[in-house]
Design a protein around this motif. Structure first.
Motif, PDB file in Angstrom:
ATOM      1  N   VAL A   1      30.731 -80.448 -35.536  1.00  0.00           N
ATOM      2  CA  VAL A   1      29.395 -80.837 -35.980  1.00  0.00           C
ATOM      3  C   VAL A   1      29.540 -81.999 -36.948  1.00  0.00           C
ATOM      4  O   VAL A   1      30.596 -82.200 -37.554  1.00  0.00           O
ATOM      5  N   ARG A   2      28.479 -82.752 -37.064  1.00  0.00           N
ATOM      6  CA  ARG A   2      28.463 -83.837 -38.047  1.00  0.00           C
ATOM      7  C   ARG A   2      27.602 -83.410 -39.225  1.00  0.00           C
ATOM      8  O   ARG A   2      26.459 -82.980 -39.050  1.00  0.00           O
ATOM      9  N   TYR A   3      28.157 -83.503 -40.407  1.00  0.00           N
ATOM     10  CA  TYR A   3      27.408 -83.181 -41.618  1.00  0.00           C
ATOM     11  C   TYR A   3      26.786 -84.457 -42.173  1.00  0.00           C
ATOM     12  O   TYR A   3      27.388 -85.528 -42.147  1.00  0.00           O
ATOM     13  N   SER A   4      25.581 -84.304 -42.667  1.00  0.00           N
ATOM     14  CA  SER A   4      24.900 -85.451 -43.275  1.00  0.00           C
ATOM     15  C   SER A   4      24.007 -84.959 -44.402  1.00  0.00           C
ATOM     16  O   SER A   4      23.441 -83.860 -44.334  1.00  0.00           O
ATOM     17  N   GLU A   5      23.885 -85.785 -45.436  1.00  0.00           N
ATOM     18  CA  GLU A   5      22.986 -85.508 -46.548  1.00  0.00           C
ATOM     19  C   GLU A   5      21.882 -86.549 -46.633  1.00  0.00           C
ATOM     20  O   GLU A   5      21.122 -86.560 -47.608  1.00  0.00           O
ATOM     21  N   ARG A   6      21.773 -87.409 -45.599  1.00  0.00           N
ATOM     22  CA  ARG A   6      20.776 -88.471 -45.606  1.00  0.00           C
ATOM     23  C   ARG A   6      19.643 -88.131 -44.647  1.00  0.00           C
ATOM     24  O   ARG A   6      19.876 -87.938 -43.445  1.00  0.00           O
ATOM     25  N   PRO A   7      18.396 -88.079 -45.116  1.00  0.00           N
ATOM     26  CA  PRO A   7      17.268 -87.807 -44.218  1.00  0.00           C
ATOM     27  C   PRO A   7      17.074 -88.871 -43.147  1.00  0.00           C
ATOM     28  O   PRO A   7      16.670 -88.550 -42.023  1.00  0.00           O
ATOM     29  N   ASP A   8      17.369 -90.157 -43.460  1.00  0.00           N
ATOM     30  CA  ASP A   8      17.186 -91.197 -42.446  1.00  0.00           C
ATOM     31  C   ASP A   8      18.191 -91.056 -41.311  1.00  0.00           C
ATOM     32  O   ASP A   8      17.863 -91.295 -40.145  1.00  0.00           O
ATOM     33  N   VAL A   9      19.426 -90.656 -41.624  1.00  0.00           N
ATOM     34  CA  VAL A   9      20.428 -90.431 -40.582  1.00  0.00           C
ATOM     35  C   VAL A   9      20.007 -89.259 -39.693  1.00  0.00           C
ATOM     36  O   VAL A   9      20.102 -89.323 -38.463  1.00  0.00           O
ATOM     37  N   VAL A  10      19.534 -88.191 -40.296  1.00  0.00           N
ATOM     38  CA  VAL A  10      19.100 -87.020 -39.530  1.00  0.00           C
ATOM     39  C   VAL A  10      17.911 -87.374 -38.647  1.00  0.00           C
ATOM     40  O   VAL A  10      17.845 -86.966 -37.476  1.00  0.00           O
ATOM     41  N   ALA A  11      16.962 -88.157 -39.164  1.00  0.00           N
ATOM     42  CA  ALA A  11      15.798 -88.544 -38.375  1.00  0.00           C
ATOM     43  C   ALA A  11      16.201 -89.373 -37.160  1.00  0.00           C
ATOM     44  O   ALA A  11      15.679 -89.175 -36.057  1.00  0.00           O
ATOM     45  N   SER A  12      17.152 -90.289 -37.339  1.00  0.00           N
ATOM     46  CA  SER A  12      17.590 -91.116 -36.210  1.00  0.00           C
ATOM     47  C   SER A  12      18.292 -90.265 -35.149  1.00  0.00           C
ATOM     48  O   SER A  12      18.125 -90.506 -33.945  1.00  0.00           O
ATOM     49  N   HIS A  13      19.056 -89.272 -35.552  1.00  0.00           N
ATOM     50  CA  HIS A  13      19.723 -88.406 -34.583  1.00  0.00           C
ATOM     51  C   HIS A  13      18.723 -87.497 -33.863  1.00  0.00           C
ATOM     52  O   HIS A  13      18.909 -87.193 -32.678  1.00  0.00           O
ATOM     53  N   LEU A  14      17.683 -87.076 -34.553  1.00  0.00           N
ATOM     54  CA  LEU A  14      16.651 -86.282 -33.881  1.00  0.00           C
ATOM     55  C   LEU A  14      15.979 -87.089 -32.776  1.00  0.00           C
ATOM     56  O   LEU A  14      15.690 -86.569 -31.693  1.00  0.00           O
ATOM     57  N   LEU A  15      15.743 -88.368 -33.026  1.00  0.00           N
ATOM     58  CA  LEU A  15      15.116 -89.225 -32.022  1.00  0.00           C
ATOM     59  C   LEU A  15      16.066 -89.553 -30.884  1.00  0.00           C
ATOM     60  O   LEU A  15      15.621 -90.034 -29.838  1.00  0.00           O
TER      61      LEU A  15
END
Length: 542
Positions: A279-293
């Motif tokens: 899994v990839r861990y992230s603490e950035r909301p913008d990174v998570v939003a781009s991966h959701l899209l």
């Protein structure tokens, strides 16, 4: 006729009998407490009152609450008894996780009640007419009420009704949103996830205002009852992957997740001894939003400031948000520099040691390589000592107070490194190349991937020292085989290199301009493959 002495003897006999009965009750209660082996709130309630129901009398209710959740034992568990409209009412809540202003407003409203207002079904009347709150529900299960209270909600009991009113008055301690220390960027947002699940979901909602963004919540752990949330865009993500992740989380049967997302990862994804993260861990909301899209699935765990992004690959873990904050040309350049640093961190030391041990393998242009003088310790011993020394320094840096970190770095770099070379234990090249490899490891965006690559470097160093060229070739081959067979939700970990996809590999190596990146990665098996409509596609001439 009894005399005064007879009466006193009778009283003493009754007092002694009463004391014996009380002592027997205390001993029986003590034995019952020691015999309890409940794994959940429901089992504990059934153990103490045989039925998971709301008692009709407050005395019995308080006795059960005392045994199940420590009422009158834990200072922060409050049971406030009041009388409204001639009915006994009790409010159960946790001091510190409850919004006092909301509770006070509700109680103030209930104080206006008259006996005629709640002649029948007092709970229903209070819920629908007299409790001014937006999240209110009823329940006839005491275990559910206790679980809700332990999450910060308030439970309002009305004596004799057999039901409880659950009011969401939660307020959690939240630290300020700061930029993640591991994923810093020169340009971009400075907000990062915190330890509160609601805050993290809202940070993503702020960036993805799509009605298809679903946030499914469930509880994991018999004792911790940790909140776990699955986020995905319904009309983009592969529903079979969503169902697979949801089913695995529901099947977890453990005491809890006190450490948060890392324990959840071990429970549903990486169950073995493989060092590489799935899994990839992230603490950035913008990174998570781009991966959701892009069609990926995000899993959040309450009390964890990082979230898990699935599925992921080796090359996904090598990318960083900074590449997308620069122009496509500069983003591509930064990506290549990062790839080079990762490659160097894994293979530089084994290759250099091989060329030193077998100088006949050196190309003519690399004849300058190699130590000019020998040291007292063999090369492999020097490398192993430096490897473990760097790890020791890294661990020490984590536990060293910030004002002393610079001093510790000076001691490590100047005193230890220089003195080791001056005394003849190490050669200069070993310290130099180890420093370059360490820089490549720290330049790896994923901390977990950097640690795994470091283990691989140690393995390659040992097999190269033992078997020379054959050891390096066999070790590298085993590494590729291990990564190829490593599956991330039935997807190849080395995709798009294995299986090879020229178009996808090109997008990995080159950061394409935004309007030219029109399709989502095939690895995600998305339902909607296109990122934009035909009117925005530059290939259509618009």
């Amino acid at each position: 006729m009894k005399t005064g002495g007879d009466w006193r003897m009778a009283d003493e006999t009754q007092t002694t009998a009463g004391n014996n009965e009380a002592k027997e009750r205390e001993e029986a209660l003590f034995r019952k407490r020691n015999a309890e082996r409940s794994d959940s709130t429901e089992e504990s309630v059934l153990y103490w009152q045989e039925r998971d129901e709301i008692p009709d009398h407050f005395d019995q209710l308080k006795d059960t609450l005392k045994e199940v959740m420590g009422l009158d034992v834990s200072y922060d568990i409050i049971f406030r008894e009041m009388t409204f409209a001639g009915r006994r009412v009790g409010l159960l809540f946790l001091n510190g996780l409850t919004d006092g202003a909301s509770v006070t407003e509700i109680l103030k409203r209930l104080s206006y009640l008259k006996p005629d207002d709640i002649e029948s079904d007092a709970v229903d009347v209070m819920v629908n007419h007299y409790i001014p709150h937006f999240q209110v529900e009823e329940s006839d299960k005491l275990s559910k009420a206790i679980d809700k209270v332990l999450t910060g909600e308030s439970a309002l009991f009305v004596e004799g009704e057999g039901k409880v009113i659950l009011i969401d008055t939660r307020v959690y301690p939240v630290r300020g949103m700061e930029e993640p220390a591991v994923e810093k960027v020169v340009r971009g947002a400075r907000d990062g996830f915190t330890e509160t699940l609601v805050t993290n979901v809202n940070l993503v909602r702020r960036r993805v205002r799509d009605p298809g963004l679903h946030c499914e919540i469930m509880k994991v752990g018999r004792r911790t009852q940790s909140d776990v949330c699955i986020l995905y865009v319904d009309d983009i993500a592969d529903r079979s992957q969503v169902e697979a992740i949801r089913d695995k989380i529901k099947e977890i049967d453990i005491e809890g997740l006190p450490i948060g997302d890392k324990q959840l990862e071990e429970a549903i994804v990486n169950k073995g001894w493989h060092p590489y993260p799935l899994v990839r861990y992230s603490e950035r909301p913008d990174v998570v939003a781009s991966h959701l899209l892009e069609g990926r699935i995000v899993v959040m765990v309450d009390t964890s400031p990082s979230v898990m992004i699935m599925p992921t690959t080796f090359f996904d873990l090598c990318q960083h948000a900074e590449e997308n904050r620069q122009t496509p040309f500069m983003g591509t350049y930064l990506r290549w520099v990062r790839f080079g640093g990762i490659f160097v961190s894994m293979f530089l030391l084994p290759l250099w040691m091989l060329l030193v041990v077998h100088p006949e393998l050196k190309p003519p242009l690399l004849t300058i390589l190699g130590p000019q003088e020998n040291a007292k310790i063999p090369l492999i011993g020097q490398f192993l000592m430096v490897e473990f020394g760097v790890d020791l320094l890294r661990l020490a840096a984590v536990h060293t107070p910030t004002p002393l970190a610079s001093a510790m770095g000076l001691i490590a770099a100047i005193l230890i490194g220089e003195m080791a070379v001056e005394t003849g234990f190490f050669v200069n090249e070993v310290v130099l190349y180890m420093a370059i490899a360490a820089i490549g490891m720290f330049a790896t965006p994923s901390y977990e991937l950097g640690l795994a690559n470091r283990i691989v470097r140690l393995f390659l160093l040992i097999v190269t020292a033992m078997f020379s060229v054959k050891g390096l070739v066999i070790g590298t081959t085993l590494l590729i085989l291990a990564l190829t067979t490593h599956r991330s939700y039935n997807s190849s970990y080395l995709w798009p290199f294995i299986p090879f996809s020229a178009k996808a590999m090109g997008e990995v190596l080159v950061r394409k301009p935004l309007l030219l990146s029109t399709r989502r990665p095939a690895l995600n098996k998305t339902r909607d493959h296109t990122k934009m409509g035909s009117e925005m596609n530059p290939r259509d001439g618009h």
